[in-house]
Design a protein around this motif. Structure first.
Motif, PDB file in Angstrom:
ATOM      1  N   LEU A   4       0.852  -1.185   0.000  1.00 57.16           N
ATOM      2  CA  LEU A   4       0.000   0.000   0.000  1.00 57.16           C
ATOM      3  C   LEU A   4       0.888   1.235   0.000  1.00 57.16           C
ATOM      4  O   LEU A   4       1.776   1.374   0.847  1.00 57.16           O
ATOM      5  CB  LEU A   4      -0.902   0.029   1.237  1.00 57.16           C
ATOM      6  CG  LEU A   4      -1.728   1.305   1.440  1.00 57.16           C
ATOM      7  CD1 LEU A   4      -2.708   1.513   0.285  1.00 57.16           C
ATOM      8  CD2 LEU A   4      -2.464   1.274   2.774  1.00 57.16           C
ATOM      9  N   ASP A  28      -1.515  -1.026  -4.224  1.00 53.32           N
ATOM     10  CA  ASP A  28      -2.657  -0.131  -4.095  1.00 53.32           C
ATOM     11  C   ASP A  28      -2.150   1.247  -3.717  1.00 53.32           C
ATOM     12  O   ASP A  28      -1.125   1.379  -3.038  1.00 53.32           O
ATOM     13  CB  ASP A  28      -3.616  -0.630  -3.002  1.00 53.32           C
ATOM     14  CG  ASP A  28      -4.241  -1.980  -3.348  1.00 53.32           C
ATOM     15  OD1 ASP A  28      -4.310  -2.310  -4.541  1.00 53.32           O
ATOM     16  OD2 ASP A  28      -4.645  -2.691  -2.411  1.00 53.32           O
ATOM     17  N   LEU A  39      -7.728   1.828   4.224  1.00 55.49           N
ATOM     18  CA  LEU A  39      -7.214   0.657   3.513  1.00 55.49           C
ATOM     19  C   LEU A  39      -6.262  -0.145   4.391  1.00 55.49           C
ATOM     20  O   LEU A  39      -6.351  -1.376   4.474  1.00 55.49           O
ATOM     21  CB  LEU A  39      -6.492   1.090   2.228  1.00 55.49           C
ATOM     22  CG  LEU A  39      -7.367   1.495   1.045  1.00 55.49           C
ATOM     23  CD1 LEU A  39      -6.523   2.075  -0.073  1.00 55.49           C
ATOM     24  CD2 LEU A  39      -8.149   0.291   0.529  1.00 55.49           C
ATOM     25  N   TYR A  45      -1.837  -6.157   4.016  1.00 60.92           N
ATOM     26  CA  TYR A  45      -0.682  -5.778   3.199  1.00 60.92           C
ATOM     27  C   TYR A  45       0.597  -6.351   3.788  1.00 60.92           C
ATOM     28  O   TYR A  45       0.682  -6.642   4.981  1.00 60.92           O
ATOM     29  CB  TYR A  45      -0.568  -4.250   3.107  1.00 60.92           C
ATOM     30  CG  TYR A  45      -1.692  -3.600   2.340  1.00 60.92           C
ATOM     31  CD1 TYR A  45      -1.703  -3.583   0.958  1.00 60.92           C
ATOM     32  CD2 TYR A  45      -2.775  -3.027   3.015  1.00 60.92           C
ATOM     33  CE1 TYR A  45      -2.752  -3.016   0.244  1.00 60.92           C
ATOM     34  CE2 TYR A  45      -3.832  -2.458   2.315  1.00 60.92           C
ATOM     35  CZ  TYR A  45      -3.811  -2.451   0.934  1.00 60.92           C
ATOM     36  OH  TYR A  45      -4.849  -1.892   0.236  1.00 60.92           O
ATOM     37  N   VAL A  48       3.450  -1.155   4.115  1.00 59.50           N
ATOM     38  CA  VAL A  48       2.793   0.124   3.848  1.00 59.50           C
ATOM     39  C   VAL A  48       3.877   1.187   3.663  1.00 59.50           C
ATOM     40  O   VAL A  48       4.735   1.356   4.536  1.00 59.50           O
ATOM     41  CB  VAL A  48       1.855   0.546   4.995  1.00 59.50           C
ATOM     42  CG1 VAL A  48       1.283   1.948   4.736  1.00 59.50           C
ATOM     43  CG2 VAL A  48       0.714  -0.463   5.158  1.00 59.50           C
ATOM     44  N   ASP A 180      -3.456  -6.473  -7.228  1.00 56.22           N
ATOM     45  CA  ASP A 180      -3.791  -5.248  -6.511  1.00 56.22           C
ATOM     46  C   ASP A 180      -5.308  -5.063  -6.434  1.00 56.22           C
ATOM     47  O   ASP A 180      -6.081  -5.773  -7.074  1.00 56.22           O
ATOM     48  CB  ASP A 180      -3.118  -4.015  -7.141  1.00 56.22           C
ATOM     49  CG  ASP A 180      -3.501  -3.792  -8.593  1.00 56.22           C
ATOM     50  OD1 ASP A 180      -4.698  -3.655  -8.874  1.00 56.22           O
ATOM     51  OD2 ASP A 180      -2.589  -3.745  -9.442  1.00 56.22           O
ATOM     52  N   TYR A 181      -5.716  -4.082  -5.610  1.00 56.24           N
ATOM     53  CA  TYR A 181      -7.118  -3.890  -5.247  1.00 56.24           C
ATOM     54  C   TYR A 181      -8.012  -3.639  -6.458  1.00 56.24           C
ATOM     55  O   TYR A 181      -9.167  -4.058  -6.491  1.00 56.24           O
ATOM     56  CB  TYR A 181      -7.213  -2.709  -4.277  1.00 56.24           C
ATOM     57  CG  TYR A 181      -8.572  -2.525  -3.649  1.00 56.24           C
ATOM     58  CD1 TYR A 181      -8.988  -3.320  -2.586  1.00 56.24           C
ATOM     59  CD2 TYR A 181      -9.438  -1.536  -4.112  1.00 56.24           C
ATOM     60  CE1 TYR A 181     -10.222  -3.155  -1.994  1.00 56.24           C
ATOM     61  CE2 TYR A 181     -10.689  -1.357  -3.529  1.00 56.24           C
ATOM     62  CZ  TYR A 181     -11.073  -2.163  -2.468  1.00 56.24           C
ATOM     63  OH  TYR A 181     -12.302  -1.989  -1.897  1.00 56.24           O
TER      64      TYR A 181
END
Length: 225
Positions: A4, A28, A39, A45, A48, A180-181
């Motif tokens: 992320l 993302d 998120l 994840y 981050v 990915d998202y």
């Protein structure tokens, strides 16, 4: 591996996403602190990447809230400030590492890879399950010393399975970590890529025990015994 990126400067965020995606990561992006926190706290994840100066909610606050919620996802702080007190503030809030802007993408990539290895691998770049070996830095995969050529997505899927040896991983977990998202991925896509891996890892070595197992109704695993 799923990353992320929380960064309000669109050019920087999109550049990081593009670079990491080329390295095989699912990425993302959130462009403000509130979306980033939502998120990070609701999705799973592996790392981050978090800018300190963000609209909505700053990076230090996000980091503190995540740690208070017992979220131990590795956090890499980004900051345009180079003062010692800013670095200390970021680390004291619960961040695992930091990079000062401007930075070389190669440095960011190296730090991200180090953080993805830290929780389970004790710093080693290699995963080993039976005679199957994967190197997360060189992107080499070998079985019994024989090199196996994989696509980026195949490599990412195998790495995720090998980081959880003997553990059953369902399709939703695989999609969440390998794509990915925003990707439009169907459950059948996972079956297709599992098939690709089986062809190369198992059927490519007919004299060896199959390692990639299907647990019907539950998911898949890499056999660890």
């Amino acid at each position: 591996m799923r990353i992320l990126v929380v960064e309000d400067e669109h050019k920087i965020a999109n550049s990081i996403k593009k670079g990491l995606a080329q390295e095989g990561f699912a990425v993302d992006v959130a462009y403000d602190g509130t979306e980033g926190y939502d998120l990070a706290s609701s999705e799973e994840y592996d790392v981050v990447i978090l800018d300190i100066m963000l609209p909505g909610m700053d990076g230090v606050t996000i980091c503190k809230k995540l740690r208070q919620e017992k979220n131990h996802t590795p956090i890499l702080m980004l900051t345009a400030k180079g003062q010692i007190q800013d670095k200390v503030q970021g680390l004291n809030s619960g961040a695992d590492d930091y990079v000062v802007k401007p930075f070389a993408f190669e440095e960011l990539l190296a730090r991200v890879k180090a953080l993805t290895r830290r929780p389970k691998n004790g710093g080693s770049t290699k995963l080993l399950v039976n005679d199957l070996e994967l190197d997360s830095v060189s992107y080499e995969v070998k079985r019994g010393g024989v090199r196996v050529t994989l696509s980026r997505k195949e490599f990412s899927l195998l790495e995720y399975l090998m980081r959880n040896p003997g553990k059953i991983i369902n399709k939703d977990q695989i999609i969440a970590h390998v794509w990915d998202y925003d990707s439009d991925v169907l459950p059948n896509t996972v079956e297709v890529y599992i098939g690709y891996l089986r062809q190369k890892i198992d059927r490519g070595f007919p004299g060896k025990k199959p390692l990639i197992q299907t647990i019907r109704g539950f998911g898949y695993k890499v056999e660890s015994n």
